[in-house]
Scaffold this motif. Structure first.
Motif, PDB file in Angstrom:
ATOM      1  N   ASP A  37     -99.560  37.160 -88.319  1.00  0.00           N
ATOM      2  CA  ASP A  37     -98.269  36.713 -87.920  1.00  0.00           C
ATOM      3  C   ASP A  37     -97.405  37.475 -88.918  1.00  0.00           C
ATOM      4  OD1 ASP A  37     -95.965  35.253 -87.918  1.00  0.00           O
ATOM      5  OD2 ASP A  37     -96.884  33.403 -88.367  1.00  0.00           O
ATOM      6  N   ILE A  38     -96.841  38.551 -88.052  1.00  0.00           N
ATOM      7  CA  ILE A  38     -96.311  39.690 -89.005  1.00  0.00           C
ATOM      8  C   ILE A  38     -94.813  39.076 -89.411  1.00  0.00           C
ATOM      9  CG2 ILE A  38     -95.408  42.153 -89.003  1.00  0.00           C
ATOM     10  CD1 ILE A  38     -97.967  42.830 -87.612  1.00  0.00           C
ATOM     11  N   GLU A  39     -94.412  38.138 -88.506  1.00  0.00           N
ATOM     12  CA  GLU A  39     -93.212  37.341 -89.095  1.00  0.00           C
ATOM     13  C   GLU A  39     -93.270  36.588 -90.370  1.00  0.00           C
ATOM     14  OE1 GLU A  39     -90.245  36.762 -86.838  1.00  0.00           O
ATOM     15  OE2 GLU A  39     -89.378  36.316 -88.754  1.00  0.00           O
ATOM     16  N   SER A  40     -94.293  35.856 -90.420  1.00  0.00           N
ATOM     17  CA  SER A  40     -94.691  35.200 -91.856  1.00  0.00           C
ATOM     18  C   SER A  40     -94.840  36.126 -92.762  1.00  0.00           C
ATOM     19  CB  SER A  40     -95.907  34.400 -91.624  1.00  0.00           C
ATOM     20  OG  SER A  40     -95.713  33.384 -90.689  1.00  0.00           O
ATOM     21  N   GLU A  41     -95.674  37.206 -92.411  1.00  0.00           N
ATOM     22  CA  GLU A  41     -95.890  38.262 -93.419  1.00  0.00           C
ATOM     23  C   GLU A  41     -94.445  38.983 -94.174  1.00  0.00           C
ATOM     24  OE1 GLU A  41     -98.329  41.814 -92.207  1.00  0.00           O
ATOM     25  OE2 GLU A  41    -100.007  40.367 -91.248  1.00  0.00           O
ATOM     26  N   GLY A  65     -94.760  49.591 -85.906  1.00  0.00           N
ATOM     27  CA  GLY A  65     -93.414  49.507 -86.451  1.00  0.00           C
ATOM     28  C   GLY A  65     -93.216  47.821 -86.560  1.00  0.00           C
ATOM     29  N   GLU A  66     -94.220  47.054 -86.494  1.00  0.00           N
ATOM     30  CA  GLU A  66     -93.842  45.583 -86.207  1.00  0.00           C
ATOM     31  C   GLU A  66     -93.240  45.114 -87.715  1.00  0.00           C
ATOM     32  OE1 GLU A  66     -93.923  42.900 -84.089  1.00  0.00           O
ATOM     33  OE2 GLU A  66     -93.719  44.470 -82.840  1.00  0.00           O
ATOM     34  N   LEU A  67     -93.606  45.514 -88.524  1.00  0.00           N
ATOM     35  CA  LEU A  67     -93.377  44.978 -90.091  1.00  0.00           C
ATOM     36  C   LEU A  67     -91.800  45.419 -90.271  1.00  0.00           C
ATOM     37  CD1 LEU A  67     -93.836  43.416 -92.594  1.00  0.00           C
ATOM     38  CD2 LEU A  67     -94.701  45.340 -93.616  1.00  0.00           C
ATOM     39  N   ALA A  68     -91.554  46.831 -89.833  1.00  0.00           N
ATOM     40  CA  ALA A  68     -90.408  47.446 -90.054  1.00  0.00           C
ATOM     41  C   ALA A  68     -89.316  46.646 -89.326  1.00  0.00           C
ATOM     42  CB  ALA A  68     -90.521  49.001 -89.737  1.00  0.00           C
ATOM     43  N   LEU A  69     -89.575  46.352 -88.018  1.00  0.00           N
ATOM     44  CA  LEU A  69     -88.480  45.603 -86.965  1.00  0.00           C
ATOM     45  C   LEU A  69     -88.166  44.325 -87.782  1.00  0.00           C
ATOM     46  CD1 LEU A  69     -90.267  46.208 -83.813  1.00  0.00           C
ATOM     47  CD2 LEU A  69     -88.112  47.018 -84.347  1.00  0.00           C
ATOM     48  N   LYS A  70     -89.235  43.586 -88.375  1.00  0.00           N
ATOM     49  CA  LYS A  70     -89.054  42.496 -89.146  1.00  0.00           C
ATOM     50  C   LYS A  70     -88.141  42.374 -90.556  1.00  0.00           C
ATOM     51  CE  LYS A  70     -91.707  39.872 -85.883  1.00  0.00           C
ATOM     52  NZ  LYS A  70     -91.772  40.452 -84.850  1.00  0.00           N
ATOM     53  N   LEU A  71     -88.495  43.497 -91.052  1.00  0.00           N
ATOM     54  CA  LEU A  71     -87.935  43.768 -92.591  1.00  0.00           C
ATOM     55  C   LEU A  71     -86.555  43.915 -92.426  1.00  0.00           C
ATOM     56  CD1 LEU A  71     -90.686  45.534 -94.615  1.00  0.00           C
ATOM     57  CD2 LEU A  71     -89.847  43.087 -94.998  1.00  0.00           C
ATOM     58  N   SER A  72     -86.089  44.765 -91.250  1.00  0.00           N
ATOM     59  CA  SER A  72     -84.883  45.247 -91.079  1.00  0.00           C
ATOM     60  C   SER A  72     -83.836  44.086 -91.034  1.00  0.00           C
ATOM     61  CB  SER A  72     -84.811  46.221 -89.715  1.00  0.00           C
ATOM     62  OG  SER A  72     -85.159  45.277 -88.526  1.00  0.00           O
ATOM     63  N   ALA A  91     -93.338  53.160 -82.244  1.00  0.00           N
ATOM     64  CA  ALA A  91     -92.513  52.154 -82.868  1.00  0.00           C
ATOM     65  C   ALA A  91     -90.871  52.472 -82.648  1.00  0.00           C
ATOM     66  CB  ALA A  91     -92.717  52.427 -84.479  1.00  0.00           C
ATOM     67  N   LYS A  92     -90.363  53.630 -82.525  1.00  0.00           N
ATOM     68  CA  LYS A  92     -89.088  54.048 -82.212  1.00  0.00           C
ATOM     69  C   LYS A  92     -88.770  53.498 -80.886  1.00  0.00           C
ATOM     70  CE  LYS A  92     -87.834  58.405 -83.508  1.00  0.00           C
ATOM     71  NZ  LYS A  92     -87.531  59.797 -83.615  1.00  0.00           N
ATOM     72  N   MET A  93     -89.555  53.465 -79.904  1.00  0.00           N
ATOM     73  CA  MET A  93     -89.065  52.785 -78.544  1.00  0.00           C
ATOM     74  C   MET A  93     -89.153  51.325 -78.599  1.00  0.00           C
ATOM     75  SD  MET A  93     -91.612  54.457 -75.625  1.00  0.00           S
ATOM     76  CE  MET A  93     -92.381  53.291 -75.230  1.00  0.00           C
ATOM     77  N   LYS A  94     -89.939  50.613 -79.486  1.00  0.00           N
ATOM     78  CA  LYS A  94     -89.764  49.423 -79.648  1.00  0.00           C
ATOM     79  C   LYS A  94     -88.478  48.875 -80.530  1.00  0.00           C
ATOM     80  CE  LYS A  94     -94.212  47.300 -80.899  1.00  0.00           C
ATOM     81  NZ  LYS A  94     -94.839  46.561 -81.913  1.00  0.00           N
ATOM     82  N   ALA A  95     -88.067  49.832 -81.403  1.00  0.00           N
ATOM     83  CA  ALA A  95     -86.779  49.450 -82.180  1.00  0.00           C
ATOM     84  C   ALA A  95     -85.579  49.704 -81.125  1.00  0.00           C
ATOM     85  CB  ALA A  95     -86.822  50.439 -83.180  1.00  0.00           C
ATOM     86  N   GLU A  96     -85.454  50.765 -80.325  1.00  0.00           N
ATOM     87  CA  GLU A  96     -84.429  51.016 -79.350  1.00  0.00           C
ATOM     88  C   GLU A  96     -84.541  49.783 -78.333  1.00  0.00           C
ATOM     89  OE1 GLU A  96     -84.697  55.552 -79.929  1.00  0.00           O
ATOM     90  OE2 GLU A  96     -85.197  55.117 -77.833  1.00  0.00           O
ATOM     91  N   SER A  97     -85.772  49.292 -77.986  1.00  0.00           N
ATOM     92  CA  SER A  97     -85.584  48.277 -76.832  1.00  0.00           C
ATOM     93  C   SER A  97     -84.948  46.870 -77.544  1.00  0.00           C
ATOM     94  CB  SER A  97     -86.868  47.947 -76.139  1.00  0.00           C
ATOM     95  OG  SER A  97     -87.923  47.458 -77.233  1.00  0.00           O
ATOM     96  N   GLN A  98     -85.125  46.808 -78.981  1.00  0.00           N
ATOM     97  CA  GLN A  98     -84.769  45.544 -79.673  1.00  0.00           C
ATOM     98  C   GLN A  98     -83.422  45.776 -80.172  1.00  0.00           C
ATOM     99  OE1 GLN A  98     -87.628  43.712 -82.403  1.00  0.00           O
ATOM    100  NE2 GLN A  98     -89.140  44.220 -80.918  1.00  0.00           N
ATOM    101  N   LYS A  99     -82.650  47.219 -79.839  1.00  0.00           N
ATOM    102  CA  LYS A  99     -81.349  47.487 -80.096  1.00  0.00           C
ATOM    103  C   LYS A  99     -81.389  47.256 -81.666  1.00  0.00           C
ATOM    104  CE  LYS A  99     -79.090  46.531 -76.085  1.00  0.00           C
ATOM    105  NZ  LYS A  99     -80.140  47.225 -75.298  1.00  0.00           N
TER     106      LYS A  99
END
Ligand code: SAM
Length: 233
Positions: A37-41, A65-72, A91-99
């Protein structure tokens, strides 16, 4: 790596599980989303490292990149690095898709990343330092120490083996048998590769490395073969 001396460790050469393989990367991402549960982490890290919205964070070995996305969400900017270019691209693609616009991805690692900007408030690394042999872990930790602000926090979570084990054959056999039941054959197989080919060290060695690199260990949490250290510069 051409600017480094011949004896310098080539951290871009994968050890153990091959994180430059696209299929492996997709499978890793799916497994982690299911098992963790990376959100909880990230919430736990925000609270325990006292992350502020003005903070600059470095994540080393970001993987997908899951943790980086959440910490951002909690800070000014995250610099997320990994030695696998394919992981970084994923990870970059994920970040772009989540703007997400406050994550900077970089294809570099513990031993090669150079920070030319301001020092970091917080540095985080999960499940990545064990890719380096012990001497190179020490170099990595000294480099991390050098990139942190005075009073900055460093969080290390990784597979670290307990030293108080009577019989390691029985200990590791049980880990693999239990994992087959709880997480499936694929994760059990990756763990076999981990024990055989990667460089997880022992608890007392890891604590010694952190202290020798200059860190004050504020808290340590051992849970089976997982260890978490909150350290301060
Ligand atoms: C098991 S994955 C962990 C990914 C992520 N941190 C997580 O918690 O899911 C290990 C990652 O560390 C990266 N890695 C291996 N050696 C590294 C090094 N020397 N510097 C930075 N990253 C490294 C791998 O490419 C891979 O993406």
């Amino acid at each position: 790596m051409s600017q480094y001396p011949q004896w310098y460790y080539n951290e871009f050469k994968q050890t153990g599980v091959d994180y430059t393989n696209s299929e492996e990367i997709k499978a890793y991402d799916l497994h982690m989303q299911k098992l963790r549960d990376i959100e909880s982490e990230s919430k736990w890290l925000r609270e325990n490292l006292k992350i502020k919205d003005t903070d600059l964070i470095l994540e080393i070995g970001t993987g997908t990149g899951e943790l980086a996305l959440k910490l951002s969400v909690y800070c000014r900017k995250v610099v997320a690095i990994d030695v696998s270019k394919k992981m970084v691209d994923f990870a970059k693609m994920k970040a772009e898709s989540q703007k997400k616009t406050n994550i900077h991805f970089c294809n570099a690692g513990f031993l090669t990343y150079e920070n030319y900007g301001e020092p970091f408030d917080v540095i985080v690394t999960q499940l990545a330092l064990h890719h380096l042999p012990d001497y190179w872990k020490m170099i990595a930790l000294k480099r991390i120490y050098g990139m942190l602000k005075e009073g900055g926090k460093f969080y290390l979570r990784d597979v670290v083996f307990p030293s108080l084990v009577r019989n390691y054959d029985i200990y590791f056999d049980k880990i693999i048998t239990d994992l087959k039941i709880s997480a499936g054959d694929e994760i059990a197989e990756e763990t076999e590769i981990h024990i055989r080919e990667e460089f997880s060290t022992l608890d007392w060695i890891m604590e010694g490395l952190l202290k020798s690199a200059g860190f004050c260990i504020e808290s340590v949490e051992y849970d089976g073969f997982m260890a978490g250290y909150i350290c301060k510069k």
